[in-house]
Scaffold this motif. Structure first.
Motif, PDB file in Angstrom:
ATOM      1  N   ASP A  81       1.039  -0.961   0.008  1.00  0.00           N
ATOM      2  CA  ASP A  81      -0.504  -0.031  -0.186  1.00  0.00           C
ATOM      3  C   ASP A  81       0.546   0.877   0.269  1.00  0.00           C
ATOM      4  OD1 ASP A  81      -2.091  -1.404  -0.016  1.00  0.00           O
ATOM      5  OD2 ASP A  81      -2.709  -1.334   2.111  1.00  0.00           O
ATOM      6  N   THR A  82       1.892   1.200   1.014  1.00  0.00           N
ATOM      7  CA  THR A  82       3.255   2.822   1.392  1.00  0.00           C
ATOM      8  C   THR A  82       3.390   2.583  -0.547  1.00  0.00           C
ATOM      9  OG1 THR A  82       3.016   1.994   3.214  1.00  0.00           O
ATOM     10  CG2 THR A  82       4.564   3.908   2.177  1.00  0.00           C
ATOM     11  N   GLN A  83       3.513   1.888  -1.085  1.00  0.00           N
ATOM     12  CA  GLN A  83       4.662   1.377  -2.260  1.00  0.00           C
ATOM     13  C   GLN A  83       3.223   2.350  -3.283  1.00  0.00           C
ATOM     14  OE1 GLN A  83       7.687   1.392  -3.124  1.00  0.00           O
ATOM     15  NE2 GLN A  83       8.676   0.085  -0.968  1.00  0.00           N
ATOM     16  N   LEU A  84       2.529   1.929  -3.044  1.00  0.00           N
ATOM     17  CA  LEU A  84       1.652   2.801  -4.253  1.00  0.00           C
ATOM     18  C   LEU A  84       0.281   4.120  -3.906  1.00  0.00           C
ATOM     19  CD1 LEU A  84      -0.321  -0.421  -4.832  1.00  0.00           C
ATOM     20  CD2 LEU A  84       1.130   0.900  -6.522  1.00  0.00           C
ATOM     21  N   GLY A  85       0.680   4.478  -2.780  1.00  0.00           N
ATOM     22  CA  GLY A  85       0.982   6.262  -2.494  1.00  0.00           C
ATOM     23  C   GLY A  85      -0.213   5.804  -1.326  1.00  0.00           C
ATOM     24  N   LYS A  86      -0.496   4.998  -0.695  1.00  0.00           N
ATOM     25  CA  LYS A  86      -1.760   4.192   0.413  1.00  0.00           C
ATOM     26  C   LYS A  86      -1.198   4.761   1.324  1.00  0.00           C
ATOM     27  CE  LYS A  86      -4.268   1.127  -2.831  1.00  0.00           C
ATOM     28  NZ  LYS A  86      -5.608   0.221  -3.063  1.00  0.00           N
ATOM     29  N   TRP A  87      -1.312   5.965   2.783  1.00  0.00           N
ATOM     30  CA  TRP A  87      -1.086   5.731   3.642  1.00  0.00           C
ATOM     31  C   TRP A  87      -1.890   5.648   4.803  1.00  0.00           C
ATOM     32  CZ3 TRP A  87       4.389   7.022   4.780  1.00  0.00           C
ATOM     33  CH2 TRP A  87       4.579   6.661   6.574  1.00  0.00           C
ATOM     34  N   ASP A  88      -2.344   3.958   4.788  1.00  0.00           N
ATOM     35  CA  ASP A  88      -3.687   3.333   5.532  1.00  0.00           C
ATOM     36  C   ASP A  88      -2.529   2.450   6.634  1.00  0.00           C
ATOM     37  OD1 ASP A  88      -5.839   2.155   6.184  1.00  0.00           O
ATOM     38  OD2 ASP A  88      -5.872   1.740   4.337  1.00  0.00           O
ATOM     39  N   LEU A  89      -2.926   2.934   7.491  1.00  0.00           N
ATOM     40  CA  LEU A  89      -2.307   2.206   9.246  1.00  0.00           C
ATOM     41  C   LEU A  89      -3.631   1.185   9.240  1.00  0.00           C
ATOM     42  CD1 LEU A  89      -0.871   1.709  11.548  1.00  0.00           C
ATOM     43  CD2 LEU A  89      -2.584   3.387  13.036  1.00  0.00           C
ATOM     44  N   ALA A  90      -4.676   1.074   8.758  1.00  0.00           N
ATOM     45  CA  ALA A  90      -6.166   0.897   9.085  1.00  0.00           C
ATOM     46  C   ALA A  90      -6.248  -0.871   8.271  1.00  0.00           C
ATOM     47  CB  ALA A  90      -8.193   1.463   9.015  1.00  0.00           C
ATOM     48  N   ALA A  91      -5.545  -0.653   6.775  1.00  0.00           N
ATOM     49  CA  ALA A  91      -5.390  -2.261   5.802  1.00  0.00           C
ATOM     50  C   ALA A  91      -4.686  -2.637   6.122  1.00  0.00           C
ATOM     51  CB  ALA A  91      -3.993  -1.188   4.785  1.00  0.00           C
ATOM     52  N   GLY A  92      -3.843  -3.111   7.514  1.00  0.00           N
ATOM     53  CA  GLY A  92      -3.133  -3.805   8.059  1.00  0.00           C
ATOM     54  C   GLY A  92      -4.517  -4.614   9.448  1.00  0.00           C
ATOM     55  N   ARG A  93      -5.199  -4.002   9.949  1.00  0.00           N
ATOM     56  CA  ARG A  93      -6.087  -4.084  11.174  1.00  0.00           C
ATOM     57  C   ARG A  93      -6.899  -5.655  11.058  1.00  0.00           C
ATOM     58  NH1 ARG A  93      -7.256   1.652  12.431  1.00  0.00           N
ATOM     59  NH2 ARG A  93      -5.214   1.978  13.975  1.00  0.00           N
ATOM     60  N   PRO A  94      -6.873  -6.160  11.756  1.00  0.00           N
ATOM     61  CA  PRO A  94      -6.270  -6.226  13.176  1.00  0.00           C
ATOM     62  C   PRO A  94      -5.271  -6.915  13.280  1.00  0.00           C
ATOM     63  CG  PRO A  94      -7.905  -7.872  13.529  1.00  0.00           C
ATOM     64  CD  PRO A  94      -8.231  -7.316  11.579  1.00  0.00           C
ATOM     65  N   MET A  95      -4.084  -5.810  14.467  1.00  0.00           N
ATOM     66  CA  MET A  95      -2.887  -6.744  14.590  1.00  0.00           C
ATOM     67  C   MET A  95      -2.954  -7.203  15.818  1.00  0.00           C
ATOM     68  SD  MET A  95      -0.093  -5.064  12.298  1.00  0.00           S
ATOM     69  CE  MET A  95      -0.233  -3.525  12.758  1.00  0.00           C
ATOM     70  N   PHE A  96      -2.906  -8.817  15.952  1.00  0.00           N
ATOM     71  CA  PHE A  96      -1.907  -8.770  17.511  1.00  0.00           C
ATOM     72  C   PHE A  96      -0.794  -8.855  18.316  1.00  0.00           C
ATOM     73  CE2 PHE A  96      -6.800  -9.901  15.974  1.00  0.00           C
ATOM     74  CZ  PHE A  96      -7.049 -10.220  16.385  1.00  0.00           C
ATOM     75  N   ARG A  97      -0.592  -8.829  19.606  1.00  0.00           N
ATOM     76  CA  ARG A  97       0.601  -8.397  20.081  1.00  0.00           C
ATOM     77  C   ARG A  97       0.842 -10.105  19.968  1.00  0.00           C
ATOM     78  NH1 ARG A  97       0.746  -6.331  26.441  1.00  0.00           N
ATOM     79  NH2 ARG A  97       0.356  -4.949  24.853  1.00  0.00           N
ATOM     80  N   LEU A  98       2.314 -10.999  19.583  1.00  0.00           N
ATOM     81  CA  LEU A  98       2.696 -11.834  19.670  1.00  0.00           C
ATOM     82  C   LEU A  98       2.797 -12.878  20.606  1.00  0.00           C
ATOM     83  CD1 LEU A  98       3.273 -13.208  16.844  1.00  0.00           C
ATOM     84  CD2 LEU A  98       5.808 -12.617  16.931  1.00  0.00           C
ATOM     85  N   ARG A  99       3.684 -12.145  21.779  1.00  0.00           N
ATOM     86  CA  ARG A  99       3.744 -12.568  23.159  1.00  0.00           C
ATOM     87  C   ARG A  99       2.088 -13.386  23.614  1.00  0.00           C
ATOM     88  NH1 ARG A  99       7.563 -13.335  26.967  1.00  0.00           N
ATOM     89  NH2 ARG A  99       8.636 -11.439  25.540  1.00  0.00           N
ATOM     90  N   GLY A 100       2.471 -14.549  23.603  1.00  0.00           N
ATOM     91  CA  GLY A 100       1.482 -15.235  24.023  1.00  0.00           C
ATOM     92  C   GLY A 100       0.132 -16.318  23.471  1.00  0.00           C
ATOM     93  N   LYS A 101       0.505 -16.103  21.995  1.00  0.00           N
ATOM     94  CA  LYS A 101       0.285 -16.990  21.174  1.00  0.00           C
ATOM     95  C   LYS A 101       1.344 -17.917  21.089  1.00  0.00           C
ATOM     96  CE  LYS A 101      -2.281 -13.398  19.672  1.00  0.00           C
ATOM     97  NZ  LYS A 101      -2.017 -11.699  21.274  1.00  0.00           N
ATOM     98  N   THR A 102       0.029 -19.449  20.060  1.00  0.00           N
ATOM     99  CA  THR A 102       0.067 -20.218  20.072  1.00  0.00           C
ATOM    100  C   THR A 102       0.811 -20.646  18.404  1.00  0.00           C
ATOM    101  OG1 THR A 102      -1.179 -20.340  21.800  1.00  0.00           O
ATOM    102  CG2 THR A 102      -0.673 -22.234  20.072  1.00  0.00           C
ATOM    103  N   LEU A 103       2.184 -21.173  18.754  1.00  0.00           N
ATOM    104  CA  LEU A 103       2.742 -21.734  17.273  1.00  0.00           C
ATOM    105  C   LEU A 103       2.651 -23.141  17.095  1.00  0.00           C
ATOM    106  CD1 LEU A 103       3.778 -21.649  14.800  1.00  0.00           C
ATOM    107  CD2 LEU A 103       6.227 -21.465  16.257  1.00  0.00           C
TER     108      LEU A 103
END
Length: 330
Positions: free
Chosen positions: A127-149
């Motif tokens: 998105d940024t390379q295409l000129g879109k400055w959009d924080l919402a595009a990657g949402r939702p994002m969650f903290r990695l700590r505590g997640k299960t692999l």
């Protein structure tokens, strides 16, 4: 003076064969490097060959039968699904690989793919390379700590990945049948379904066999939790790619990150190309200056050992060693 040995290299993923030549020259061995690595060419080159080294090209039973002098087939790498191992065994050829190389690189790559998923790296970059400055595009994002692999398969690469994930504060579950190699901090499971339902990230670390081919199918994907990511640095054909496309398009899972595909390079109409929630890298996980140089040298030395009547380490078909028709020359 004619060469004492002729060694066929079907294909390679680096710039030159200088390392191999430096190892083979002292014993009078000549490298025959295939231009395309396709079967017709290999069949034509095979008759005078004493050994075969192969990276990704298929070494079929017909190619092996066309090489009556060949004593060994050495894989540049870990998996041997591109080699007709059963045919090699029947013909008395030793098949070897290098199963303990590039474990740092592939485990790093798997962790990098996981992080790219967790932090929406490719989405933000595109998105940024295409000129879109959009924080919402990657949402939702969650903290990695505590997640299960969930690691499906627990060989050298998975065992090297596990402490890296633990270092990020993740919970790590390993799916395998025995407790062999399970370190402190790793949860062992023999029951796949509840592990799939619990995991935020599922990483594949299995060889390609008749049992594992296509094991990641619709049923498998539907058992994963919604919002989970699938990571594959093993073999592309472990995944039913049409089923994965459907799961990604219908958001059965949130995304996938793949370093391997069933066909490499993929055709233009490959079902996973162009999907916004699928990261694909070109089977690059093994690659580093150090790992490639190590691979070239160790594979070449495996060939020399076989040509000199010695058994190389990491024989894939050990049953051939006791066969009366073993071609190893004393």
């Amino acid at each position: 003076m004619p060469p004492q040995y002729r060694i066929l290299v079907t294909d390679y993923a680096w710039d030159t064969l200088d390392i191999e030549r430096s190892i083979f020259d002292p014993i009078g061995a000549e490298i025959i490097a295939a231009k395309t690595g396709e079967e017709a060419e290999l069949l034509a080159l095979a008759p005078p060959i004493d050994a075969i080294m192969t990276n990704w090209k298929r070494v079929s039973a017909d190619v092996l039968k066309a090489a009556p002098k060949c004593v060994t087939v050495a894989r540049y790498g870990v998996g041997v699904d591109n080699i007709a191992v059963d045919a090699a065994t029947e013909l008395g050829m030793i098949v070897s690989n290098v199963p303990d190389y590039c474990v740092e690189e592939v485990s790093d790559h798997a962790m990098a793919l996981l992080l790219a998923c967790a932090r929406s790296i490719t989405t933000f970059d595109r998105d940024t390379q295409l000129g879109k400055w959009d924080l919402a595009a990657g949402r939702p994002m969650f903290r990695l700590r505590g997640k299960t692999l969930l690691l499906i398969g627990y060989g050298n690469i998975a065992r090297t990945l596990a402490p890296k994930a633990l270092g990020f504060g993740m919970k790590v579950i390993a799916f395998q049948r025995s407790r062999e190699g399970i370190e402190d901090g790793i949860v062992l499971t023999r029951d796949l379904a509840p592990a799939l339902a619990a995991a935020d990230y599922v990483s594949l670390h299995l060889p390609l066999t008749p049992t594992t081919r296509g094991m990641v199918n619709s049923d498998f994907l539907n058992q994963m939790r919604r919002g989970a990511f699938l990571i594959n640095t093993a073999r592309g054909a472990i995944i039913d790619e049409l089923a994965l496309r459907e799961a990604l398009q219908t958001h059965v899972i949130r995304g996938a990150a793949l370093d391997v595909l069933s066909q490499e390079p993929p055709p233009d109409d490959h079902p996973l190309l162009g999907l916004p929630n699928c990261i694909i890298t070109p089977h690059a996980g093994f690659n580093s200056v150090e790992s490639v140089e190590e691979l070239q040298e160790r594979t070449a030395r495996h060939v020399i050992m076989a040509l000199q009547g010695k058994i190389p380490p990491f024989v894939v078909n050990p049953q051939v060693l006791n066969a009366a028709h073993l071609r190893l020359r004393a």
